[in-house]
Write an enzyme that holds these catalytic residues in place. Structure first.
Site, PDB file in Angstrom:
ATOM      1  CE  LYS A  85      13.187   3.007  -6.484  1.00  0.00           C
ATOM      2  NZ  LYS A  85      12.629   2.236  -5.338  1.00  0.00           N
ATOM      3  CE1 TYR A 103      17.435   0.403  -4.100  1.00  0.00           C
ATOM      4  CE2 TYR A 103      17.631  -0.174  -6.418  1.00  0.00           C
ATOM      5  CZ  TYR A 103      17.112   0.629  -5.414  1.00  0.00           C
ATOM      6  OH  TYR A 103      16.256   1.664  -5.738  1.00  0.00           O
ATOM      7  CG  ASN A 123       9.192   2.610  -4.141  1.00  0.00           C
ATOM      8  OD1 ASN A 123      10.001   2.547  -5.062  1.00  0.00           O
ATOM      9  ND2 ASN A 123       9.542   2.477  -2.883  1.00  0.00           N
ATOM     10  CG  HIS A 160      16.978   5.578  -4.837  1.00  0.00           C
ATOM     11  ND1 HIS A 160      17.046   4.692  -3.786  1.00  0.00           N
ATOM     12  CD2 HIS A 160      18.121   6.313  -4.796  1.00  0.00           C
ATOM     13  CE1 HIS A 160      18.199   4.876  -3.142  1.00  0.00           C
ATOM     14  NE2 HIS A 160      18.861   5.849  -3.732  1.00  0.00           N
ATOM     15  CD  GLU A 195      22.297   5.984  -3.164  1.00  0.00           C
ATOM     16  OE1 GLU A 195      21.493   6.914  -3.364  1.00  0.00           O
ATOM     17  OE2 GLU A 195      22.065   5.030  -2.403  1.00  0.00           O
TER      18      GLU A 195
HETATM   19  P1  ADP Z   1      13.418   3.595   0.326  1.00  0.00           P
HETATM   20  O1  ADP Z   1      13.471   3.490  -1.188  1.00  0.00           O
HETATM   21  O2  ADP Z   1      12.180   4.319   0.793  1.00  0.00           O
HETATM   22  O3  ADP Z   1      14.687   4.152   0.910  1.00  0.00           O
HETATM   23  P2  ADP Z   1      14.326   0.992   1.273  1.00  0.00           P
HETATM   24  O4  ADP Z   1      15.709   1.544   1.207  1.00  0.00           O
HETATM   25  O5  ADP Z   1      13.878   0.358   2.531  1.00  0.00           O
HETATM   26  O6  ADP Z   1      13.236   2.107   0.882  1.00  0.00           O
HETATM   27  O7  ADP Z   1      14.136  -0.094   0.125  1.00  0.00           O
HETATM   28  C1  ADP Z   1      14.714   0.097  -1.157  1.00  0.00           C
HETATM   29  C2  ADP Z   1      13.685  -0.283  -2.195  1.00  0.00           C
HETATM   30  O8  ADP Z   1      13.426  -1.683  -2.114  1.00  0.00           O
HETATM   31  C3  ADP Z   1      12.296   0.365  -2.031  1.00  0.00           C
HETATM   32  O9  ADP Z   1      12.231   1.665  -2.549  1.00  0.00           O
HETATM   33  C4  ADP Z   1      11.426  -0.601  -2.792  1.00  0.00           C
HETATM   34  O10 ADP Z   1      11.525  -0.423  -4.209  1.00  0.00           O
HETATM   35  C5  ADP Z   1      12.062  -1.938  -2.419  1.00  0.00           C
HETATM   36  N1  ADP Z   1      11.415  -2.513  -1.227  1.00  0.00           N
HETATM   37  C6  ADP Z   1      11.618  -2.143   0.058  1.00  0.00           C
HETATM   38  N2  ADP Z   1      10.866  -2.879   0.900  1.00  0.00           N
HETATM   39  C7  ADP Z   1      10.173  -3.755   0.131  1.00  0.00           C
HETATM   40  C8  ADP Z   1       9.237  -4.787   0.394  1.00  0.00           C
HETATM   41  N3  ADP Z   1       8.854  -5.080   1.653  1.00  0.00           N
HETATM   42  N4  ADP Z   1       8.722  -5.475  -0.656  1.00  0.00           N
HETATM   43  C9  ADP Z   1       9.122  -5.193  -1.919  1.00  0.00           C
HETATM   44  N5  ADP Z   1      10.011  -4.239  -2.244  1.00  0.00           N
HETATM   45  C10 ADP Z   1      10.533  -3.513  -1.242  1.00  0.00           C
HETATM   46 MG    MG Z   2      16.621   3.395   0.929  1.00  0.00          MG
END
Ligand code: ADP
Ligand code: MG
Length: 131
Positions: free
Chosen positions: A3, A43, A106, A109, A120
């Protein structure tokens, strides 16, 4: 995907190295930047979540690296390698623990199922870009 924060912070090489060291084979790879339309589509399952707008803005804020990775048990093993969504909760030795800034920014992905990995992969790559 690597990312925008990961690339901004100079971790592209280190993260790719961790992925290869963990036994993943790179089948396709691309350095690119998502348009707003692409990020919204990628997303769209999160469209109703309160962080969706910020997520789209962040994912279009700079370039990303997209990749298709192959390994036995790839989805689960990659989720284990990247760690919890929130780096504060990510285990020691995971990519997010080492390189993520926050729950939103973070670093990486990972697909959450074989079905979504297929979708994807096709989102980012056409047939002649996959080896
Ligand atoms: P992951 O990437 O671990 O699969 P999710 O699919 O739940 O997590 O969420 C997709 C992305 O959305 C996360 O990687 C993060 O960048 C963002 N995200 C998820 N939850 C939050 C939150 N509570 N606040 C801000 N950004 C979030
Ligand atoms: Mg996810």
């Amino acid at each position: 995907m690597l990312k925008p924060d990961a690339l901004e912070n100079g971790y592209m090489g280190k993260i790719i190295d961790m992925i290869i060291e963990a036994g993943f084979e790179i089948k396709a790879m691309k350095y690119t930047r998502l348009s707003t339309e692409q990020a919204k589509k990628f997303y769209e399952v999160h469209a109703e979540r309160p962080f969706y707008g910020d997520l789209v803005e962040y994912m279009t804020s700079g370039p990303i690296v997209a990749a298709i990775l192959e390994k036995e048990n790839a989805v689960a093993d990659f989720r284990a390698l990247i760690g919890a969504t929130d780096p504060a909760e990510a285990a020691e030795g995971t990519i997010r623990k080492a390189y993520a800034e926050s729950k939103g920014r973070n670093a990486v992905h990972g697909s959450d199922s074989d079905e979504n990995a297929e979708i994807e992969g096709k989102f980012h790559f056409s047939g002649n870009e996959i080896y």
